[in-house]
Design a protein around this motif. Sequence first.
Motif, mmCIF file in Angstrom:
data_model
loop_
_atom_site.group_PDB
_atom_site.id
_atom_site.type_symbol
_atom_site.label_atom_id
_atom_site.label_comp_id
_atom_site.label_asym_id
_atom_site.label_seq_id
_atom_site.Cartn_x
_atom_site.Cartn_y
_atom_site.Cartn_z
ATOM 1 N N GLY A 84 0.825 -1.207 0.000
ATOM 2 C CA GLY A 84 0.000 0.000 0.000
ATOM 3 C C GLY A 84 0.855 1.251 0.000
ATOM 4 O O GLY A 84 1.976 1.252 0.527
ATOM 5 N N GLY A 85 0.331 2.310 -0.609
ATOM 6 C CA GLY A 85 1.106 3.543 -0.605
ATOM 7 C C GLY A 85 0.370 4.677 -1.257
ATOM 8 O O GLY A 85 -0.837 4.599 -1.501
ATOM 9 N N GLY A 86 1.097 5.739 -1.540
ATOM 10 C CA GLY A 86 0.495 6.887 -2.182
ATOM 11 C C GLY A 86 1.351 8.128 -2.045
ATOM 12 O O GLY A 86 2.501 8.062 -1.582
ATOM 13 N N ARG A 87 0.762 9.257 -2.456
ATOM 14 C CA ARG A 87 1.455 10.557 -2.390
ATOM 15 C C ARG A 87 1.332 11.169 -1.018
ATOM 16 O O ARG A 87 0.335 10.975 -0.327
ATOM 17 N N TYR A 88 2.347 11.920 -0.643
ATOM 18 C CA TYR A 88 2.295 12.644 0.633
ATOM 19 C C TYR A 88 2.929 14.027 0.438
ATOM 20 O O TYR A 88 3.834 14.412 1.173
ATOM 21 N N ASP A 89 2.424 14.749 -0.577
ATOM 22 C CA ASP A 89 2.935 16.095 -0.848
ATOM 23 C C ASP A 89 2.722 16.929 0.414
ATOM 24 O O ASP A 89 1.650 16.894 1.009
ATOM 25 N N GLY A 90 3.741 17.658 0.837
ATOM 26 C CA GLY A 90 3.614 18.471 2.054
ATOM 27 C C GLY A 90 4.322 17.863 3.256
ATOM 28 O O GLY A 90 4.784 18.570 4.146
ATOM 29 N N LEU A 91 4.431 16.548 3.271
ATOM 30 C CA LEU A 91 5.001 15.888 4.461
ATOM 31 C C LEU A 91 6.471 16.243 4.693
ATOM 32 O O LEU A 91 6.906 16.451 5.834
ATOM 33 N N ILE A 92 7.234 16.309 3.619
ATOM 34 C CA ILE A 92 8.672 16.573 3.777
ATOM 35 C C ILE A 92 8.865 17.965 4.394
ATOM 36 O O ILE A 92 9.712 18.155 5.276
ATOM 37 N N GLY A 93 8.019 18.917 3.957
ATOM 38 C CA GLY A 93 8.056 20.254 4.538
ATOM 39 C C GLY A 93 7.668 20.234 6.016
ATOM 40 O O GLY A 93 8.316 20.859 6.850
#
Length: 411
Positions: free
Chosen positions: A282-291
Amino acid sequence: MKLRSVRGTHDIFGENIRKNALIEKIVTRKAELNSFQKIETPIFEFSELFAKPLGEQSDVVLKEMYSFKDRNEEMLTLRPEYTTPMIRAAITNNLLNELPLKIFGLGAMFRRERPQKGRYRQFNQINFEIFGTNDFMADLELIVLGNDILKSILPNSKFILNLNTLGQKNNLKEYKNKLTNYFKDKKEKLSDESKEKILSNPLRILDSNNDKDIMISSNAPNIQEFISTEEKNHFLDIKKGLDFLKIKYVENNKLVRGLDYYCSTVFEFKTSELGSQNTLLGGGRYDGLIGVLGGPDIPGIGWAAGIERISMLMNSTNSNFTKVHLAISDKKYRSQIQNIMKYLRENNISFYWNYKYNLKKSLSKANFNKIEYVIIIGEDEFNNNFYSIRNLNTGKQSKLNENEIKKFLND
Ligand code: HAM
């Protein structure tokens, strides 16, 4: 005290060790072919790394983390997942200077869940991440790679890709509010577990397995109504790519994933062969997390797969990696044994000897283990400085000098 292992943990040996070694070999090769760099991070991190990204209200953070105070009063946590430690490592080691960064790792994770088939408190994950691009081609590459890895390890199993898009964080927030309002009105009809999630984590009610929840969710607002055109096109491009590559998928608007950091594309590979713990990957995008974790504001996407679940679906592996057994009739021939062992080691020929000075016992052990060849050292061999080699499949026995053995075994 009765000796026992901790609930939800297990020892890995025999067949399962061989399966895990094969999984690691295939994953490492696929990672090399797709230019992912391997990374290993410590098994524990500061607790604060996990709470916010995974979600203060997620099951993992609320109930499942193994956290403890170190002697200097700092709170530490055994990693419950690999994405956040990988981001932490990328930031603290300055790996984000050159983007995109493609990394992978394998290792143990810890969650205090209720153990059952396919669900453990210590388990192993394969993890792939790409930091620094929002090109849909990265989503596609990772999904295709997951499919490729599962297919290579499990050629005889059926699994199906489930896909969804959660939109960007602001759309998702709006959607969550709508869901909360919807479920609030129907609170009494929901399971007890879902009642608790109405305010904190209404998305999770959508993927509940409880029949009452499924009924109520079937008329819940659809996430698609909250998604921007840009996000819709991103999702469409992924689906076109999958069609082009002839990878089957189902679009599942109820797929939400258990950790809070997701947005945009989410996916899972599910099987019907494992009972209720049916997600292999399972997975997906996590735009914003690194910030959020203190790094640059760059997007990210990845997936993790459970090694135990994959291993449960694998066919048995061949345990016969030993080429020859030795059979010795008397302690007097020890120097000869040392010679032949030295020869076999130097020529990379795998061998086994049971430390018995008894031809019959050694031969029957070799037969039992279905070994092809036995090198015999008895009185005649010792006195005349040769070795007898018996092929246990044909029963044929040959007299050989030491320097003839390698060629004989390889022919
Ligand atoms: P996850 O869905 O929590 O995602 O876990 C991924 C996979 O790990 C599951 O599909 C399952 O195969 C396996 N798994 C999870 N919990 C257990 C357990 N208690 N026992 C056995 N196997 C388990 C993540 O961990 C995300 N970090 C994935 C990710 C990477 N998303 C983006 N990048």
